[in-house]
Design a protein around this motif. Structure first.
Motif, PDB file in Angstrom:
ATOM      1  N   ILE A 403       0.837  -1.198   0.000  1.00  0.00           N
ATOM      2  CA  ILE A 403       0.000   0.000   0.000  1.00  0.00           C
ATOM      3  C   ILE A 403       0.874   1.251   0.000  1.00  0.00           C
ATOM      4  N   THR A 404       1.954   1.211   0.773  1.00  0.00           N
ATOM      5  CA  THR A 404       2.871   2.355   0.821  1.00  0.00           C
ATOM      6  C   THR A 404       3.458   2.633  -0.554  1.00  0.00           C
ATOM      7  N   ARG A 405       3.940   1.600  -1.220  1.00  0.00           N
ATOM      8  CA  ARG A 405       4.547   1.791  -2.541  1.00  0.00           C
ATOM      9  C   ARG A 405       3.525   2.302  -3.554  1.00  0.00           C
ATOM     10  N   ALA A 406       2.282   1.848  -3.438  1.00  0.00           N
ATOM     11  CA  ALA A 406       1.259   2.241  -4.415  1.00  0.00           C
ATOM     12  C   ALA A 406       0.787   3.681  -4.221  1.00  0.00           C
ATOM     13  N   THR A 407       0.898   4.207  -3.022  1.00  0.00           N
ATOM     14  CA  THR A 407       0.311   5.514  -2.724  1.00  0.00           C
ATOM     15  C   THR A 407       1.315   6.640  -2.525  1.00  0.00           C
ATOM     16  N   LEU A 408       2.564   6.310  -2.222  1.00  0.00           N
ATOM     17  CA  LEU A 408       3.522   7.342  -1.821  1.00  0.00           C
ATOM     18  C   LEU A 408       3.742   8.420  -2.889  1.00  0.00           C
ATOM     19  N   PRO A 409       3.963   8.090  -4.163  1.00  0.00           N
ATOM     20  CA  PRO A 409       4.169   9.168  -5.148  1.00  0.00           C
ATOM     21  C   PRO A 409       3.000  10.143  -5.232  1.00  0.00           C
ATOM     22  N   THR A 410       1.776   9.605  -5.237  1.00  0.00           N
ATOM     23  CA  THR A 410       0.596  10.472  -5.323  1.00  0.00           C
ATOM     24  C   THR A 410       0.493  11.383  -4.113  1.00  0.00           C
TER      25      THR A 410
END
Length: 427
Positions: A403-410
């Motif tokens: 979840i961290t990897r999927a959301t961090l850039p946004t």
């Protein structure tokens, strides 16, 4: 020399929390005592001014957390939250992204008032199975839920109380209107980012699969045969926010008014029993946050000791944060340091950093508030140590780091745009 030593203390406790060797509720008060001892504060000062006085310093903030959690329990026991979610799912039909958008909007609205892991579990247990039963992949459903939670949490008035106490922003007066305007802008930024993320993710999603054990129809059937909640009761989560922002009410009466509004419209004959039970369960739900705030209060008092301020002032002054560009780049590019209770996480080591900035006048209080609120958007969605992230990841069956990897850039982009808004308004 004590300035660098103090930074080493912060780094040590950050490492302990990062490694999960010491929980934040222990590490933060221990840090307070260590800081005071390092500058040579006498034992009576440590015991009385740091520990005893610090434990109650943020009392208005954790009382607000308890009141918000009580309102959350009222909405759970009276089935208001469940009915709101059910109606959103019903009107979405069988179109996955339409249902997801409706449920995300409802989740955001609910968490303007709801507080605590109990509320996360209640809302998530309804929202996540519906999303997954319509074929939305597990990880994407988790991301949607956490992003929606963070969007609404911008307006959570229990959290605002904590910010106002830490930064002493009109703690005994109505909310300054510029704070509400910034929150509205940050909420709009987050909502736009979430909408774009959802659109792109939907285009990239694999074939629809029915992951969930329960189907949408089974979820909706849970309330069949039960007494319907009046539509006007759906306004319950808005009541505290309107009274707080629009009429200048304090947090406690605003939450109580919302709870009373919900109970009288749904279970008037059981109002006393429902309110009493909700108050007890609300204290249970809010206890972890309140215990952490006790430690934060101790650290705040330790960092305002004259010797501490004198030691840290030169270090803080060396960072040119009053420049809008430096302000945006410093907090924006370093916003991932809010993860793992790190040095920009206000619910971990970051409380020390922000307190130093406030105590030394590194930034105007409202500019510092805007920075904290922007960075917290990264923390709320992406931090693997958040209880909501851990529960959601376990519930949908993915690793919390995914979840961290999927959301961090946004969320870093959300933080940067929020900081630009904060710089324009307060610097």
């Amino acid at each position: 020399m004590s300035g660098p030593l103090l930074l080493l203390v912060f780094a040590l406790f950050a490492a302990l929390m990062f490694a999960r060797a010491v929980p934040a509720i222990i590490a933060v008060p221990a840090m307070a005592v260590a800081v005071a001892a390092l500058v040579g504060a006498p034992l009576p000062v440590i015991l009385n001014d740091v520990v005893a006085a610090g434990a109650v310093k943020l009392a208005p903030a954790y009382v607000a957390v308890f009141a918000g959690a009580m309102l959350g329990r009222v909405m759970i026991q009276t089935r208001i939250a469940e009915e709101i979610i059910k109606r959103a799912a019903e009107y979405g039909g069988d179109r996955p992204m339409i249902v997801a958008a409706a449920l995300m909007a409802v989740t955001a609205i609910l968490f303007t008032s709801l507080t605590g892991l109990g509320a996360i579990i209640m809302v998530g247990s309804l929202v996540l199975p519906i999303m997954m039963s319509l074929g939305i992949p597990r990880k994407l459903a988790a991301v949607f839920f956490l992003m929606a939670f963070a969007t609404g949490f911008v307006f959570n008035i229990a959290l605002w109380r904590l910010y106002r106490e830490i930064l002493q922003i009109a703690p005994d007066a109505p909310l300054p209107p510029e704070v509400a305007r910034f929150a509205l802008g940050l909420c709009a930024i987050t909502a736009a980012a979430v909408a774009i993320y959802a659109f792109i993710a939907a285009r990239r999603a694999p074939e629809l699969r029915f992951w969930a054990v329960t189907t949408k129809e089974e979820i909706l059937a849970r309330t069949e045969g039960k007494r319907r909640v009046p539509l006007v009761a759906f306004l319950t989560p808005f009541v505290p926010l309107v009274l707080y922002v629009g009429f200048g009410w304090r947090e406690l009466p605003a939450f109580f008014a919302g709870a009373l509004f919900g109970v009288l419209l749904t279970e008037p004959r059981a109002a006393v029993r429902t309110l009493s039970a909700s108050a007890v369960r609300g204290v249970e739900d809010g206890a972890p946050a309140a215990i952490l705030m006790i430690g934060i209060g101790m650290l705040l008092n330790a960092l305002t000791l004259p010797a501490v301020k004198e030691a840290l002032a030169p270090l803080v002054a060396a960072i040119p944060l009053r420049s809008p560009a430096a302000y945006v780049l410093f907090f924006g590019l370093l916003s991932p340091l809010a993860l793992y209770r790190g040095p920009l996480n206000p619910f971990g080591v970051g409380i020390g950093v922000y307190s130093i900035m406030f105590a030394t006048g590194a930034l105007p209080p409202l500019a510092l508030l805007a920075a904290i609120m922007s960075v917290v958007q990264v923390q709320n969605v992406c931090d693997p140590t958040n209880t909501q992230n851990v529960w959601v990841a376990n519930y949908v069956g993915v690793r919390v780091e995914e979840i961290t990897r999927a959301t961090l850039p946004t969320m870093i982009i959300v933080c940067l745009i929020g900081l630009v808004l904060g710089a324009a308004m307060f610097l």
